[in-house]
Write an enzyme that holds these catalytic residues in place. Sequence first.
Site, mmCIF file in Angstrom:
data_model
loop_
_atom_site.group_PDB
_atom_site.id
_atom_site.type_symbol
_atom_site.label_atom_id
_atom_site.label_comp_id
_atom_site.label_asym_id
_atom_site.label_seq_id
_atom_site.Cartn_x
_atom_site.Cartn_y
_atom_site.Cartn_z
ATOM 1 N N GLU A 1 1.015 -1.336 -0.140
ATOM 2 C CA GLU A 1 0.060 -0.139 0.077
ATOM 3 C C GLU A 1 0.672 1.322 -0.005
ATOM 4 O O GLU A 1 2.107 1.286 0.543
ATOM 5 C CB GLU A 1 -0.719 -0.048 1.209
ATOM 6 C CG GLU A 1 -0.167 0.389 2.467
ATOM 7 C CD GLU A 1 -1.197 0.540 3.707
ATOM 8 O OE1 GLU A 1 -2.544 1.151 3.492
ATOM 9 O OE2 GLU A 1 -1.086 0.359 4.760
ATOM 10 N N HIS A 2 0.332 2.271 -0.448
ATOM 11 C CA HIS A 2 1.018 3.716 -0.472
ATOM 12 C C HIS A 2 0.507 4.275 0.688
ATOM 13 O O HIS A 2 -0.451 4.354 0.964
ATOM 14 C CB HIS A 2 0.654 4.391 -1.682
ATOM 15 C CG HIS A 2 1.320 5.721 -1.807
ATOM 16 N ND1 HIS A 2 2.331 6.327 -2.180
ATOM 17 C CD2 HIS A 2 0.714 7.014 -1.223
ATOM 18 C CE1 HIS A 2 2.408 7.502 -2.006
ATOM 19 N NE2 HIS A 2 1.481 7.953 -1.592
ATOM 20 N N ASP B 1 16.140 -3.091 11.250
ATOM 21 C CA ASP B 1 16.956 -2.409 10.667
ATOM 22 C C ASP B 1 16.607 -0.754 10.780
ATOM 23 O O ASP B 1 16.183 -0.340 9.676
ATOM 24 C CB ASP B 1 17.119 -2.566 9.002
ATOM 25 C CG ASP B 1 18.282 -1.765 8.143
ATOM 26 O OD1 ASP B 1 18.935 -1.183 8.936
ATOM 27 O OD2 ASP B 1 18.110 -1.795 7.206
#
Length: 310
Positions: free
Chosen positions: A90-91, A218
């Site tokens: 999804e954006h 990360d």
Amino acid sequence: MEDLLRRELGCSSVKATGHSGGGCISQGQSYDTDIGRVFVKVNSKAEAKRMFEGEMASLTAILKTDTVKVPKPIKVLAGPGGGGGVLVMEHVDMRSLNRHAAKLGAQLAALHLDNKKLGERLQKEAGTVGRGGGQVERPFVDQFGFDVVTCCGYLPQVNDWQKDWVAFYAQQRIQPQMDMVEQGSGDREALELWSALQLKIPDLFRDMDIVPALLHGDLWAGNVAEDSAGPVIFDPASFYGHSEYELAIAGMFGGFGRSFYSAYHSEIPRAPGFEKRLQLYQLFHYLNHWNHFGSGYRGSSLSIMKSLTK
């Protein structure tokens, strides 16, 4: 790319929006589709599909905890022409982390405590008449590792399950990095320091009871942001490990203010020996950067090993 997305997502309409982004490893582009706006990451490396499968599994695992927002992953594809890989998610309209730093600290702590609290709840329910374990959607994880390979950068991490955290970290995080250093440059000083450090590592974990925590893996400033509702984290390289590990790379490159750490440590206080263990965890990231980007990170790697072997 539009034809690939139409075919794989079952869309009739796919149009590039002009929003693009990317980092050291992959490039990205947003597209408007029948199923909404999506963000598409592309990498041409041969191992990219495995890298993106690990990222999709990481995003899915974090989503299930309902603690901190991540983009919802949709699908991993082979790259156009069959080479490399593509990750569709999804954006999310994001900006740099600013107003919601403290909220990120609290939500990250919630992520790290999620498995522990799940275990406590299951234990409590097991002792309650009429409440069976069969109702639980997510099992408690009592080992360190992950079900799939995840990549920190583009280098794969060894995520085989282990009961012992110290063994897991030495054998499956530092040793593979040292093997790459040896293959790449045969750096004798680094190898000798690592031999000495291995004997010291257990002393850094005396009297510690470490419950496996789901980690982003990360979490540097380039992988956090915020939207109008709160923090967003992305580009994970997840596994179940020691919660302190998460703060190593966060501290290396800055970008996390005092409010972030204050909120985090109000939920998970620093344990005795925290600073030395943080150095040990930063060693992985300096070695990983050495193996990704070259010997500019050698000095920092050796400095940590010298400090911890004094």
